[in-house]
Enzyme design. Structure first.
Site, PDB file in Angstrom:
ATOM      1  N   ARG A  55     -94.819 -93.367 -61.388  1.00 45.92           N
ATOM      2  CA  ARG A  55     -94.083 -94.315 -60.266  1.00 45.92           C
ATOM      3  C   ARG A  55     -93.804 -95.608 -61.404  1.00 45.92           C
ATOM      4  O   ARG A  55     -94.737 -96.132 -62.196  1.00 45.92           O
ATOM      5  CB  ARG A  55     -94.870 -94.656 -59.263  1.00 45.92           C
ATOM      6  CG  ARG A  55     -94.981 -93.764 -58.139  1.00 45.92           C
ATOM      7  CD  ARG A  55     -93.685 -93.776 -57.428  1.00 45.92           C
ATOM      8  NE  ARG A  55     -93.324 -92.815 -56.549  1.00 45.92           N
ATOM      9  CZ  ARG A  55     -93.429 -91.289 -56.378  1.00 45.92           C
ATOM     10  NH1 ARG A  55     -93.133 -90.646 -57.847  1.00 45.92           N
ATOM     11  NH2 ARG A  55     -93.348 -90.561 -55.334  1.00 45.92           N
ATOM     12  N   GLU A  63     -85.944 -98.751 -60.045  1.00 49.55           N
ATOM     13  CA  GLU A  63     -84.962 -97.492 -60.329  1.00 49.55           C
ATOM     14  C   GLU A  63     -84.106 -97.368 -59.022  1.00 49.55           C
ATOM     15  O   GLU A  63     -84.285 -97.625 -58.034  1.00 49.55           O
ATOM     16  CB  GLU A  63     -85.540 -96.204 -60.576  1.00 49.55           C
ATOM     17  CG  GLU A  63     -86.668 -95.825 -59.602  1.00 49.55           C
ATOM     18  CD  GLU A  63     -87.510 -94.559 -59.858  1.00 49.55           C
ATOM     19  OE1 GLU A  63     -88.077 -94.472 -61.139  1.00 49.55           O
ATOM     20  OE2 GLU A  63     -87.297 -93.573 -59.322  1.00 49.55           O
ATOM     21  N   HIS A 104     -86.132 -89.748 -63.252  1.00 49.45           N
ATOM     22  CA  HIS A 104     -87.030 -89.677 -62.131  1.00 49.45           C
ATOM     23  C   HIS A 104     -86.693 -87.829 -61.992  1.00 49.45           C
ATOM     24  O   HIS A 104     -86.198 -87.564 -60.611  1.00 49.45           O
ATOM     25  CB  HIS A 104     -86.930 -90.326 -61.054  1.00 49.45           C
ATOM     26  CG  HIS A 104     -88.150 -90.299 -60.162  1.00 49.45           C
ATOM     27  ND1 HIS A 104     -88.645 -91.150 -59.243  1.00 49.45           N
ATOM     28  CD2 HIS A 104     -88.985 -89.458 -60.029  1.00 49.45           C
ATOM     29  CE1 HIS A 104     -89.797 -90.982 -58.721  1.00 49.45           C
ATOM     30  NE2 HIS A 104     -90.205 -89.700 -59.013  1.00 49.45           N
TER      31      HIS A 104
HETATM   32  C1  DGY Z   1     -93.106 -86.923 -56.225  1.00 45.31           C
HETATM   33  O1  DGY Z   1     -93.329 -85.998 -55.608  1.00 45.31           O
HETATM   34  O2  DGY Z   1     -93.820 -87.896 -55.948  1.00 45.31           O
HETATM   35  C2  DGY Z   1     -92.014 -87.130 -57.087  1.00 45.31           C
HETATM   36  O3  DGY Z   1     -91.901 -88.271 -57.975  1.00 45.31           O
HETATM   37  C3  DGY Z   1     -90.690 -86.801 -56.357  1.00 45.31           C
HETATM   38  O4  DGY Z   1     -89.884 -86.111 -57.400  1.00 45.31           O
END
Ligand code: DGY
Length: 325
Positions: free
Chosen positions: A238, A267, A285
């Site tokens: 993240r 983002e 992402h």
């Molecule tokens: C998640 O599943 O947390 C991913 O970042 C989504 O793509």
């Protein structure tokens, strides 16, 4: 009467068909994120919410939806949801743990290999006509094989990343809030080390911790300075776990060698400093973004939601305490 639910973003037809068999569905298939006011308006009177990491599900939204019983996130990460607020209102929250480990691990490896061998920089050079022929000292990268891989966050995805390292004859070290059992450590062939040891020893550092106030900027200027100058940093978890401004500075002045990033602070508006750098591989992402995995994520979220509304315990329940409220 079927329960009424809201789906906030575009999903696959089979997901909508499944949901339609159990619920009265309102869905935002235009795939434009709903503004907070619009989200609250469309959620009012509904028992279920199927949402994504782009939807902020906070106390204010929950207060505007008193009938809500379940929030089913189409993601494994759930930092977009105020879990404590859900629990105190007796609202179940679920994620999609278990269906995206391998795809996300593959993407972390894509970034590692790409950053080590400078593949996006070199692709640009080829396209720009800069490649005039083979030379011995041309555009040298670093080896991944036999290097030390350090993983912060050894949950399911971290372990899937570690397992892949066997094929590259890597030494794997990890740091986690909780040490893994000796059996799992053996299975993934990884050794537990302190945070500082990991920063100092790893050639490749992969971040796979969940984002929370505790992990906000866990990699900043001080941590980047503790890494080897030859280190490659991968963030596949993240934005916000890394202080992006500090990383831009470290990549510019050679504090570390390179980075591979799938996620960013704020983002999709990433720090413009990244754009001028050759030693960073940038991805939008897409860690879990394969056809099969995204379909599985959407269906997992749908099944969690339907289970919760049918009075069952959803398979990926994040806050079991909500059930007793
Ligand atoms: C998640 O599943 O947390 C991913 O970042 C989504 O793509």
């Amino acid at each position: 009467m079927k329960p009424r639910i809201l789906v906030t973003r575009e999903v696959f037809d089979e997901t909508l068909d499944y949901l339609g068999g159990h619920c009265e569905v309102e869905s935002n298939q235009q795939d434009i994120p709903l503004e907070p006011g619009e989200l609250a308006r469309r959620l009012a009177g509904r028992q279920g919410l199927m949402c994504c990491l782009t939807d902020r599900v906070g106390a204010k939204l929950l207060a505007a939806a008193p009938q809500l019983k379940v929030v089913a996130n189409i993601a494994v990460g759930f930092n977009n949801i105020d879990l404590a607020a859900c629990t105190s209102r007796g609202i179940m929250a679920t994620n999609t743990s278990g269906v995206l480990d391998d795809s996300t691990a593959d993407l972390a490896w894509t970034l590692m290999l790409g950053a080590a061998r400078r593949i996006t920089e070199l692709e640009r050079r080829v396209r720009n006509g800069e490649w005039t022929g083979w030379r011995l000292k041309q555009w040298l990268g670093v080896d991944v094989h036999h290097a030390t891989l350090g993983i912060f966050g050894m949950g399911r995805i971290g372990q899937a990343i570690a397992r892949r390292a066997g094929g590259f004859d890597m030494r794997v070290i990890y740091h986690n809030r909780k040490r893994l059992s000796p059996e799992i450590e053996r299975r993934v062939n990884a050794a537990f080390v302190s945070r500082e040891e990991l920063l100092r020893q790893a050639d490749f550092i992969v971040l796979q911790v969940p984002y929370s106030p505790e992990t906000h900027h866990m990699i900043g200027a001080a941590e980047l300075k503790q890494m080897k100058r030859s280190a490659v940093l991968i963030n596949s978890t993240r934005g916000g776990v890394v202080d992006d401004a500090a990383l831009v500075a470290a990549l510019k002045d050679g504090t570390i060698r390179a980075a591979g990033l799938d996620v960013f602070e704020n983002e999709p508006k990433l720090n413009p400093g990244f754009l001028g750098l050759d030693n960073v591989v940038l991805a939008p992402h897409v860690g879990s973004s394969t056809e099969a995995t995204r379909r599985a994520m959407a269906m997992t979220a749908a099944k969690n939601l339907v289970a919760a509304l049918s009075g069952e315990t959803p398979p990926n329940l994040l806050n079991p305490d909500a059930r007793s409220r």
